[in-house]
Design a protein around this motif. Structure first.
Motif, short mmCIF file in Angstrom:
data_model
loop_
_atom_site.label_atom_id
_atom_site.label_comp_id
_atom_site.label_asym_id
_atom_site.label_seq_id
_atom_site.Cartn_x
_atom_site.Cartn_y
_atom_site.Cartn_z
N ASN A 187 2.64 8.49 -1.51
CA ASN A 187 1.60 9.34 -2.09
C ASN A 187 2.08 10.00 -3.37
OD1 ASN A 187 -0.34 8.81 -0.10
ND2 ASN A 187 0.69 10.21 1.29
N GLY A 208 -7.88 -2.41 -9.10
CA GLY A 208 -7.78 -2.30 -7.66
C GLY A 208 -8.30 -3.54 -6.97
N ASP A 246 -3.84 -1.88 -2.24
CA ASP A 246 -4.42 -1.05 -1.20
C ASP A 246 -5.00 0.18 -1.89
OD1 ASP A 246 -5.12 -0.11 1.30
OD2 ASP A 246 -3.08 0.09 2.04
N ASN A 247 -4.79 1.34 -1.35
CA ASN A 247 -5.30 2.56 -1.97
C ASN A 247 -4.28 3.14 -2.94
OD1 ASN A 247 -7.74 2.44 -0.56
ND2 ASN A 247 -6.79 3.37 1.23
N CYS A 248 -4.76 3.89 -3.89
CA CYS A 248 -3.93 4.47 -4.94
C CYS A 248 -4.02 5.99 -4.83
CB CYS A 248 -4.45 3.99 -6.30
SG CYS A 248 -3.51 4.56 -7.71
N GLY A 290 0.80 -1.23 0.00
CA GLY A 290 0.00 0.00 0.00
C GLY A 290 0.83 1.27 0.00
N ASN A 324 -12.09 -3.48 -1.79
CA ASN A 324 -12.04 -2.49 -0.72
C ASN A 324 -10.89 -1.50 -0.88
OD1 ASN A 324 -14.27 -3.66 0.63
ND2 ASN A 324 -12.92 -5.24 1.45
N SER A 325 -10.42 -1.28 -2.08
CA SER A 325 -9.39 -0.28 -2.32
C SER A 325 -10.00 0.91 -3.05
CB SER A 325 -8.23 -0.87 -3.13
OG SER A 325 -8.69 -1.34 -4.38
N ASP A 326 -9.35 2.06 -2.92
CA ASP A 326 -9.87 3.30 -3.50
C ASP A 326 -8.76 4.09 -4.18
OD1 ASP A 326 -12.61 3.21 -2.54
OD2 ASP A 326 -11.77 3.56 -0.54
N ILE A 327 -9.17 4.96 -5.09
CA ILE A 327 -8.27 5.98 -5.62
C ILE A 327 -8.51 7.19 -4.73
CG2 ILE A 327 -7.68 7.44 -7.58
CD1 ILE A 327 -8.74 5.17 -9.39
N LEU A 328 -7.50 7.59 -3.97
CA LEU A 328 -7.68 8.61 -2.94
C LEU A 328 -7.59 10.04 -3.46
CD1 LEU A 328 -5.64 6.95 -0.07
CD2 LEU A 328 -8.11 6.90 -0.45
#
Length: 189
Positions: free
Chosen positions: A138, A170, A155-157, A133, A173-177
């Protein structure tokens, strides 16, 4: 009295190509497993600020990051197959960047370790797999090339900027933040 003069030698960034032998460890000024300028050239060790290329000439396709705070200039992936960056160390340069060039549809770079570099990531028709992740922390992602850029994350992107069409894969339960930007482009999710 004693007079002492201190000297500081500043070295220009060199262009290195991953050899991966005799060991696949990426450390600072210890293991001579990089070629200077081109594959088959003089074998040298990595110094902070050097630009590095991972390509088809590698004797080992797994790069084991063992030093903390590795700070390359640019990491360029130019392989036609798969390579992996993993290990207990981290790539953390404030200006360090990653460029993934897809030479073929099988060009895939997997990053399995957490890193904190902040210079950004550009995918030019390659496939980047972020198994950790914090693989690129970031760092921003720009999807470029001719529309065959893929980023896969566990994880999140962070945010994505499109200068060409791209694909995002993805895990559950992962997101593009961050924001998704790039007018007139298509992002397949």
């Amino acid at each position: 009295g004693v007079s002492t003069t201190a000297a500081l030698t500043i070295q220009d960034a060199r262009n290195l190509v991953w050899n991966g032998t005799p060991a696949n460890t990426w450390d600072i000024a210890t293991t001579a497993n990089w070629w200077l300028n081109t594959a088959g050239g003089t074998v040298v060790d990595f110094d902070q600020g050097d630009n590095v290329t991972l390509d088809d000439n590698a004797g080992n396709t797994t790069v084991d990051v063992v030093s903390d705070y590795l700070s390359p200039g640019t990491i360029t992936f130019n392989a036609s197959g798969e390579m992996t960056i993993s290990g207990s160390g981290d790539i953390s340069g404030p200006a360090s960047s990653l460029v993934v060039n897809g030479l073929t549809l099988n060009s895939k770079l997997t990053i399995d370790n957490p890193n904190t570099f902040a210079g950004g990531t550009v995918i030019n028709d390659g496939w980047l797999v972020l198994s950790d992740g914090k693989a690129i922390n970031n760092s921003s992602i720009t999807m470029a090339g001719t529309g065959f850029s893929i980023v896969e994350f566990a994880d999140n992107c962070p945010g994505i900027h499109l200068t060409a069409d791209g694909t995002v894969i993805g895990a559950d339960n992962s997101d593009i933040l961050g924001p998704i930007t790039g007018a007139g482009r298509t992002l397949k999710v």
